[in-house]
Design a protein around this motif. Structure first.
Motif, PDB file in Angstrom:
ATOM      1  N   GLY A 153      15.041  71.244 -37.090  1.00  0.00           N
ATOM      2  CA  GLY A 153      16.218  71.663 -37.850  1.00  0.00           C
ATOM      3  C   GLY A 153      16.360  70.767 -39.082  1.00  0.00           C
ATOM      4  N   PHE A 154      17.594  70.382 -39.395  1.00  0.00           N
ATOM      5  CA  PHE A 154      17.834  69.540 -40.570  1.00  0.00           C
ATOM      6  C   PHE A 154      17.493  68.087 -40.274  1.00  0.00           C
ATOM      7  CE2 PHE A 154      20.877  73.064 -41.654  1.00  0.00           C
ATOM      8  CZ  PHE A 154      20.203  73.492 -42.783  1.00  0.00           C
ATOM      9  N   VAL A 155      16.208  67.825 -40.131  1.00  0.00           N
ATOM     10  CA  VAL A 155      15.743  66.444 -39.937  1.00  0.00           C
ATOM     11  C   VAL A 155      14.562  66.202 -40.877  1.00  0.00           C
ATOM     12  CG1 VAL A 155      16.464  66.313 -37.512  1.00  0.00           C
ATOM     13  CG2 VAL A 155      14.152  67.100 -38.076  1.00  0.00           C
ATOM     14  N   ASP A 156      14.328  64.927 -41.187  1.00  0.00           N
ATOM     15  CA  ASP A 156      13.226  64.597 -42.094  1.00  0.00           C
ATOM     16  C   ASP A 156      11.871  64.700 -41.407  1.00  0.00           C
ATOM     17  OD1 ASP A 156      14.933  64.066 -44.223  1.00  0.00           O
ATOM     18  OD2 ASP A 156      15.245  61.973 -43.590  1.00  0.00           O
ATOM     19  N   ARG A 157      11.853  64.385 -40.104  1.00  0.00           N
ATOM     20  CA  ARG A 157      10.570  64.341 -39.390  1.00  0.00           C
ATOM     21  C   ARG A 157      10.628  65.169 -38.109  1.00  0.00           C
ATOM     22  NH1 ARG A 157      11.931  59.565 -41.506  1.00  0.00           N
ATOM     23  NH2 ARG A 157      13.128  58.987 -39.661  1.00  0.00           N
ATOM     24  N   PRO A 158      10.535  66.483 -38.231  1.00  0.00           N
ATOM     25  CA  PRO A 158      10.535  67.290 -37.009  1.00  0.00           C
ATOM     26  C   PRO A 158       9.331  66.913 -36.155  1.00  0.00           C
ATOM     27  CG  PRO A 158      10.138  68.670 -38.961  1.00  0.00           C
ATOM     28  CD  PRO A 158      10.379  67.285 -39.444  1.00  0.00           C
ATOM     29  N   HIS A 159       9.497  66.821 -34.857  1.00  0.00           N
ATOM     30  CA  HIS A 159       8.361  66.460 -33.999  1.00  0.00           C
ATOM     31  C   HIS A 159       8.621  66.887 -32.565  1.00  0.00           C
ATOM     32  CE1 HIS A 159      11.129  63.036 -33.660  1.00  0.00           C
ATOM     33  NE2 HIS A 159      10.590  62.799 -32.477  1.00  0.00           N
ATOM     34  N   GLU A 160       7.590  66.674 -31.739  1.00  0.00           N
ATOM     35  CA  GLU A 160       7.705  67.004 -30.319  1.00  0.00           C
ATOM     36  C   GLU A 160       7.488  65.759 -29.487  1.00  0.00           C
ATOM     37  OE1 GLU A 160       6.357  71.684 -30.097  1.00  0.00           O
ATOM     38  OE2 GLU A 160       4.953  70.149 -29.402  1.00  0.00           O
ATOM     39  N   LEU A 161       8.182  65.681 -28.370  1.00  0.00           N
ATOM     40  CA  LEU A 161       7.985  64.578 -27.432  1.00  0.00           C
ATOM     41  C   LEU A 161       7.486  65.146 -26.109  1.00  0.00           C
ATOM     42  CD1 LEU A 161      11.329  62.568 -27.958  1.00  0.00           C
ATOM     43  CD2 LEU A 161       9.048  61.975 -28.845  1.00  0.00           C
ATOM     44  N   THR A 162       6.512  64.466 -25.505  1.00  0.00           N
ATOM     45  CA  THR A 162       6.108  64.840 -24.151  1.00  0.00           C
ATOM     46  C   THR A 162       7.007  64.084 -23.174  1.00  0.00           C
ATOM     47  OG1 THR A 162       4.559  63.017 -23.894  1.00  0.00           O
ATOM     48  CG2 THR A 162       3.700  65.040 -24.903  1.00  0.00           C
ATOM     49  N   TYR A 163       6.891  64.444 -21.914  1.00  0.00           N
ATOM     50  CA  TYR A 163       7.660  63.735 -20.880  1.00  0.00           C
ATOM     51  C   TYR A 163       7.271  62.256 -20.886  1.00  0.00           C
ATOM     52  CZ  TYR A 163       9.818  63.055 -16.246  1.00  0.00           C
ATOM     53  OH  TYR A 163      10.601  62.644 -15.207  1.00  0.00           O
ATOM     54  N   ASP A 164       5.969  61.993 -20.990  1.00  0.00           N
ATOM     55  CA  ASP A 164       5.511  60.598 -20.991  1.00  0.00           C
ATOM     56  C   ASP A 164       5.992  59.843 -22.228  1.00  0.00           C
ATOM     57  OD1 ASP A 164       4.351  60.865 -18.537  1.00  0.00           O
ATOM     58  OD2 ASP A 164       2.348  61.320 -19.321  1.00  0.00           O
ATOM     59  N   ASP A 165       6.043  60.541 -23.368  1.00  0.00           N
ATOM     60  CA  ASP A 165       6.597  59.892 -24.576  1.00  0.00           C
ATOM     61  C   ASP A 165       8.012  59.381 -24.288  1.00  0.00           C
ATOM     62  OD1 ASP A 165       4.384  60.526 -26.106  1.00  0.00           O
ATOM     63  OD2 ASP A 165       5.267  62.361 -26.960  1.00  0.00           O
ATOM     64  N   ILE A 166       8.790  60.219 -23.618  1.00  0.00           N
ATOM     65  CA  ILE A 166      10.184  59.848 -23.363  1.00  0.00           C
ATOM     66  C   ILE A 166      10.239  58.675 -22.385  1.00  0.00           C
ATOM     67  CG2 ILE A 166      12.387  60.650 -22.403  1.00  0.00           C
ATOM     68  CD1 ILE A 166      11.622  63.460 -23.454  1.00  0.00           C
ATOM     69  N   LEU A 167       9.416  58.751 -21.320  1.00  0.00           N
ATOM     70  CA  LEU A 167       9.425  57.660 -20.336  1.00  0.00           C
ATOM     71  C   LEU A 167       8.980  56.340 -20.964  1.00  0.00           C
ATOM     72  CD1 LEU A 167       8.150  59.174 -16.959  1.00  0.00           C
ATOM     73  CD2 LEU A 167      10.404  59.272 -18.023  1.00  0.00           C
ATOM     74  N   ALA A 168       8.168  56.439 -22.042  1.00  0.00           N
ATOM     75  CA  ALA A 168       7.682  55.216 -22.683  1.00  0.00           C
ATOM     76  C   ALA A 168       8.717  54.610 -23.633  1.00  0.00           C
ATOM     77  CB  ALA A 168       6.395  55.513 -23.448  1.00  0.00           C
ATOM     78  N   MET A 169       9.782  55.322 -23.925  1.00  0.00           N
ATOM     79  CA  MET A 169      10.824  54.777 -24.809  1.00  0.00           C
ATOM     80  C   MET A 169      11.725  53.838 -23.993  1.00  0.00           C
ATOM     81  SD  MET A 169      11.605  58.296 -26.950  1.00  0.00           S
ATOM     82  CE  MET A 169      12.685  57.662 -28.232  1.00  0.00           C
TER      83      MET A 169
END
Ligand SMILES: Nc1nc2c(c(=O)[nH]1)N[C@H]1C(S)=C(S)[C@@H](COP(=O)(O)O)O[C@H]1N2
Ligand SMILES: [Mo]
Length: 548
Positions: A282-298
């Motif tokens: 949407g109205f963001v500078d860096r649209p992207h996708e996160l995997t489940y593992d990406d989220i767990l790594a945050m």
């Protein structure tokens, strides 16, 4: 039987008049059974493609979901508040029963002229296809395969059974060898046995196919979830002992199995985290996708937050308090870079459900999470596995998307799921209190009793809880007779607080009321309003008797 005969006679009258057909009651019954079984076969076979594709939604539940989405705003029984688990089962059973009933009718009609059966089943197919293609959980290929196979299987079953029933031959101009024998239900003929045998076979096949689809659908995501161990949180708000223990009082942390469930999903979406992606755009500078593992790594945090449904009546059960594990929404949005036009955050579910909340509200420093865990475990499937939103202080329908698949930044023009259905666009949780003990209608012996319950104003916090105990029939002037209750310790302002008041009860009839005050000094209003459009108000009261 007589009703069916009347109906059938009416339907077949035009055919009767041309003299070609004079169906007997037995033929009618067989035709009705044939039609019903054909409809059952169609439903069962229509389930297969989506089950093979591993989808949680089927052709039948797609029709149900369509029904919910169309009528959720207008039928009171389908409003958020009443749409519990039982209503969902009833809706699915209702769709099946209505389909079988229509099938019986179609069978009788098709016995006179098979083309009518073809038209009717094609009609079923179109309804099923329409619902399935518009269901975001079903791909178009699966939807089309389901509808085509269903219509084909239904018509094949209908043709076969009608032929065996001895009803089709005449329309096709063949001599009917069974006319004389089937007319008398007391006469046992090979045809009768053949019809029963083939009907039984068709019924068993349909049940077997439906059962196979069901077992294909069930369980695999549950098993994946059970293998997941969430990383520990980097930071956690410790949960102190509240210091309030009263039998019957809601526990401070609601166990996952007891946590209320509200959603529009007829079947719980089965989202395998392996193939799942969360899209932020949407109205963001860096649209992207996160995997489940990406989220767990945050960096995960554990935060207790009390979640309430807007449809909770005063004193009602649609509220719970859990420790949610997740990534602060602010961190997720910072990665994406919210642009000025993105004034509304929309959380979109795999099932098409949406919430919308002001970006400012979600980012004002309050607890707002992209949550993956609930009370230490991965989110239960019914509570949004693999990921959901939780925002302290907003009712669930404007904040708490389960089975999240997209966070989209949009402008104010977009209205999320419940808004066009008559619910407020912005909906902060109203400060509320509830009496858990004693229960309404209870008879207590005279003596000392604990009056206890919970009170909440998530994000703001509760400053004070007061109890008023009025003898029934006497009226208490406003403000008179409010006694301050003892509050339990809380970890933050985002949770409910347990409270208790020691009552020295003398015999008589009583009405106990509770009210709370939040940390801005706002006192819970006595004015009673219903749940729509933005949450109920009023004091919870409990009437009871104290015996000598
Ligand atoms: N996908 C999806 N998420 C949803 C809903 C829904 O219908 N579909 N209902 C919302 C509402 S109205 C509430 S009150 C909360 C309830 O969350 P719970 O079932 O985990 O208690 O989920 C919210 N998230
Ligand atoms: Mo809700």
């Amino acid at each position: 039987m007589s009703t069916l005969r009347t109906m059938v006679t009416t339907v077949d009258r035009p055919v009767d008049q041309d003299g070609s057909i004079r169906p007997s009651p037995v033929v009618h019954w067989r035709a009705a059974v044939a039609g019903m079984l054909a409809a059952g076969m169609a439903l069962a076979v229509g389930e297969l493609p989506s089950a093979l594709a591993g989808e949680s939604v089927s052709q039948v539940t797609a029709v149900g979901n369509e029904f919910v989405d169309r009528f959720a705003g207008s039928l009171r029984s389908l409003a958020v508040e009443l749409f519990g688990t039982n209503d969902k089962a009833a809706l699915v059973v209702g769709i099946v029963v209505v389909s079988l009933g229509l099938g019986a009718y179609v069978g009788v009609v098709a016995a006179g002229r098979f083309l009518r059966g073809v038209v009717a089943f094609a009609g079923f197919g179109v309804v099923g296809l329409g619902s399935a293609v518009s269901d975001p959980q079903l791909g178009p290929g699966v939807a089309i395969a389901g509808a085509v196979l269903a219509v084909g299987a239904g018509l094949a079953t209908l043709a076969a059974l009608l032929r065996i029933a001895g009803t089709r031959s005449r329309v096709e101009g063949e001599p009917s060898p069974t006319d004389s024998v089937v007319a008398d239900p007391r006469v046992r003929t090979p045809d009768r046995r053949a019809f029963l045998a083939f009907s039984g076979l068709a019924g068993l096949t349909a049940v077997g196919v439906a059962g196979a689809s069901r077992s294909l659908r069930g369980g695999s995501v549950s098993r994946v979830r059970e293998q997941i161990a969430l990383p520990p949180p980097r930071a956690a708000t410790p949960i102190p002992a509240t210091g309030i223990e009263v039998p019957g009082l809601s526990p401070f942390v609601t166990p996952n199995d007891d946590f209320y469930r509200i959603d529009t999903a007829l079947t719980i979406p089965q989202v395998d985290p392996g193939g799942w992606r969360l899209r932020i755009d949407g109205f963001v500078d860096r649209p992207h996708e996160l995997t489940y593992d990406d989220i767990l790594a945050m960096d995960l945090v554990d935060e207790p937050v009390t979640l309430q449904c807007v449809s909770n009546e005063v004193g009602g059960p649609l509220v719970g308090n859990a420790v949610w594990r997740g990534v602060p929404l602010a961190a997720v949005l910072e990665r994406a870079g919210v642009r000025a036009e993105g004034t509304q955050i929309v959380g979109r579910s795999v099932d098409g459900f949406t919430v919308g909340m002001p970006t400012d509200v979600a980012l004002d420093g309050r607890t707002a999470l992209l949550a993956v865990g609930m009370n230490g475990a991965p989110l239960p499937l019914r509570h949004g596995f693999p990921a959901r939103l939780v925002v302290a202080g907003l009712y669930g329908y404007v904040s708490a998307t389960k089975w999240l698949r997209q966070i989209e930044l949009v402008g104010d023009g977009f209205d999320a799921y419940w808004v066009p259905r008559g619910w407020a666009k912005e909906a902060p949780i109203k400060l509320t209190s509830r009496i858990d003990v004693p229960r309404a209608g209870q008879r207590l012996p005279a003596g000392t009793h604990a009056v206890a319950g919970v009170a909440w104003a998530p994000n703001t916090g509760i400053e004070r809880v007061e109890v008023r105990i009025a003898g029934a029939g006497r009226s208490d002037r406003a403000g008179e007779g409010w006694h301050e209750a003892t509050l339990g310790r809380v970890p933050s302002n985002d949770t409910w607080v347990q409270w208790r008041y020691e009552w020295d009860a003398e015999p008589g009839q009583y009405e106990i009321a509770v009210r709370c005050t939040d940390r801005t000094g706002l006192v819970q209003t006595a004015e009673r309003t219903g749940v729509a459009p933005n949450g109920a108000t009023g004091h919870h009261t409990v009437a009871l008797t104290v015996t000598a």
